[in-house]
Motif scaffolding. Sequence first.
Motif, PDB file in Angstrom:
ATOM      1  N   THR A 206      16.423  22.438  -2.607  1.00 18.48           N
ATOM      2  CA  THR A 206      15.089  23.024  -2.772  1.00 18.48           C
ATOM      3  C   THR A 206      14.590  23.788  -1.548  1.00 18.48           C
ATOM      4  N   TYR A 298      16.996  23.339 -12.665  1.00 18.58           N
ATOM      5  CA  TYR A 298      16.634  24.037 -11.428  1.00 18.58           C
ATOM      6  C   TYR A 298      17.680  25.045 -10.972  1.00 18.58           C
ATOM      7  N   ARG A 301      17.498  28.736  -9.988  1.00 16.22           N
ATOM      8  CA  ARG A 301      16.615  29.144  -8.884  1.00 16.22           C
ATOM      9  C   ARG A 301      17.346  29.236  -7.547  1.00 16.22           C
ATOM     10  N   ASN A 302      18.512  28.639  -7.448  1.00 17.72           N
ATOM     11  CA  ASN A 302      19.240  28.646  -6.173  1.00 17.72           C
ATOM     12  C   ASN A 302      20.739  28.607  -6.451  1.00 17.72           C
ATOM     13  N   LEU A 368       4.872  24.538  -9.639  1.00 17.12           N
ATOM     14  CA  LEU A 368       6.169  24.746 -10.312  1.00 17.12           C
ATOM     15  C   LEU A 368       6.382  23.744 -11.448  1.00 17.12           C
TER      16      LEU A 368
END
Lengths: 382, 382
Positions: A206, A298, A301-302, A368
């Motif tokens: 994150t 998630y 996102r990365n 978020l």
Amino acid sequence: MDNFSFYNPTQIEFGAGKEQGIGQILAHHGIKKVLLTYGSERIKRDGLFATVSNSLQQQGIAFVECGGIVSNPVLSKVREGIALAREHQVEAVLSVGGGSVLDSSKAIAAGTPYAGDVWDLFIGTGQIEAALPIFAILTLAATGSEMNNGAVVTNEETQQKFAINSVHTFPKVSIVNPALMQTVSRDYLVYSAADIIAHSIEGYFTASVQPKIQSRLVESVISTVIETTEALLADPTNYAARAEFAWASTLALNGITYAGTSGFSYPNHMIEHSLSALFNVPHGAGLSVVMPAWMKWYCARNPAQFERFAQQVFGLKTAEEGIAALERWFDKIGTPTRLSQLGITEAQLPNTIENVLSHAHWFGLAELYTRDAVTRILRKAL
Amino acid sequence: MDNFSFYNPTQIEFGAGKEQGIGQILAHHGIKKVLLTYGSERIKRDGLFATVSNSLQQQGIAFVECGGIVSNPVLSKVREGIALAREHQVEAVLSVGGGSVLDSSKAIAAGTPYAGDVWDLFIGTGQIEAALPIFAILTLAATGSEMNNGAVVTNEETQQKFAINSVHTFPKVSIVNPALMQTVSRDYLVYSAADIIAHSIEGYFTASVQPKIQSRLVESVISTVIETTEALLADPTNYAARAEFAWASTLALNGITYAGTSGFSYPNHMIEHSLSALFNVPHGAGLSVVMPAWMKWYCARNPAQFERFAQQVFGLKTAEEGIAALERWFDKIGTPTRLSQLGITEAQLPNTIENVLSHAHWFGLAELYTRDAVTRILRKAL
């Protein structure tokens, strides 16, 4: 690498037999009376209590017992400990147990000199300006609490599982003897593995600033946890594996791997805290359910970091393969990956989601983690 | 994993601009007068001295200058610093410079309250029972001195390069601003890379107990040094690379990677200290000469670990390939790998060997490092 301050004054005394020196350590710090905190009466059956109390007595150190601390430790017990500490005017807290006992001990240590109610310190309406000195003998490696200043406690009345941390709540000395952990049950070993991995990946995935050297350190911790968990499942008496597992646990949350990272958050812990608070599931078991679901949600996102994870930890190629490999590994070692395995049904999702949303702003994640997002994540874990 | 104690109370303040807060940090520690130690007058030309002195003045902190500390710092200068510290009754030492300035500062801090001559503390005829508090602003990342309690100083009269360490000689606070290191020369950058790698491999290869998790951490440090050195040679203003290089340097010798290892020694440092003491070569340059030669001589004693090194650091297979790759990499970045590049000839070997042998018992290495062994190692470096 972002600017950072690193300060961790906890002394670690690591290795076989180290608990025998607890009396001398306390005497060296000028302590004459301690609150001795622990969980179940197991330590009285397995000899650890006798070792500790003998060592204290040899040094003329008095102790007041505060036993019965449960996992997912609760505020009422912390208040009870504070009352005992005040009544007997102890000079320090000695925690003998795992992360729950130690977290409770930190809260007791901070709450004792605080004039108001200790929960103020968790919700920010009070500040920790002092604490009794904290000493620990660790019997379970999982939370990393032995070498950091954080403590998590559940308020049973409000169903909130919140944290404190302060420069005053680092343990002065933590004794980590891997041999004391040999009797940890198979279940708690694999839950602990999930917990350590969760501590490692929250920042890793994150952070908006995640230096490569820190990613390498995190991967070193995770690879060690995977390897040593398997060794310990095969042979719980494997001391070398138990020791590396314990040191990995300490490193995962002592600040070293987080230095210079920034913009990170603890979404898996946020969601899991609701599972613990509502259904009293073991923290690590909740985390192994939340993590794969969260990762699937998630990872877009990365993507580069998820690919890196797949490659460095599992020798695989794509982000999806890495997530699937972790989920398979959780299945293999026997820690749950589905809410149903925790006895949580679809009918209980709305209440769970409400609880997560009610915590989100404490974790700085309200933006978020909307109702839609939390729903999507939890549904992936059904 | 062997039993260990880990304790490192140094506060690291890492990042751009952190040196501007030095006055406040000292004031927070109640310091009103410091000995300000530094090396060349460069810090007066580049503005750092002005930044520091302004920050001190703003907090009403007086300072006494002790400049002119050279690399491979010498005992005479330490004695000079102690005399100044006593004369002006300073309350702390503030080191502004690289490892040599900081090591001298630690020796001054320990020597000032000591009744006898400071060299006693190096040769063990005196004990460090107190030290002035030490603060540091680091301008070169290499020695790791910013987050440990060690200091190495050369006695010019006896040509001995010896070390102290004590619980009293940890810096209270070390400021590490990678931006201050941008002006480090190309030569000193590559020497520093060699120094960090040396700190990493001494334990990694020589330990009789070397837990795998610790090997992984060491490999993370070395891989980072290799990667960031190349990035910095291409662009000295690359802040992210400079920062990871600096943090790798700190991690290499702050005790984390050595925890639980045992039976290790510092043979490369032992041999290099003779090169520094006799020929005043830069420490890192001496190390990049000694390391490949030592590795070729030593590798049969720990073949599995040398193979691991080849695989994990360079993606190669055999021990020999790994050693050759490291030597090639030293050549590539431009740090010497031959004694001749340091201006040391075959005719000077006997004298060098004598010096190494005269130090060997201080390093606990007199048994393995016989005249024959040291001769073989140094001849491989010709």
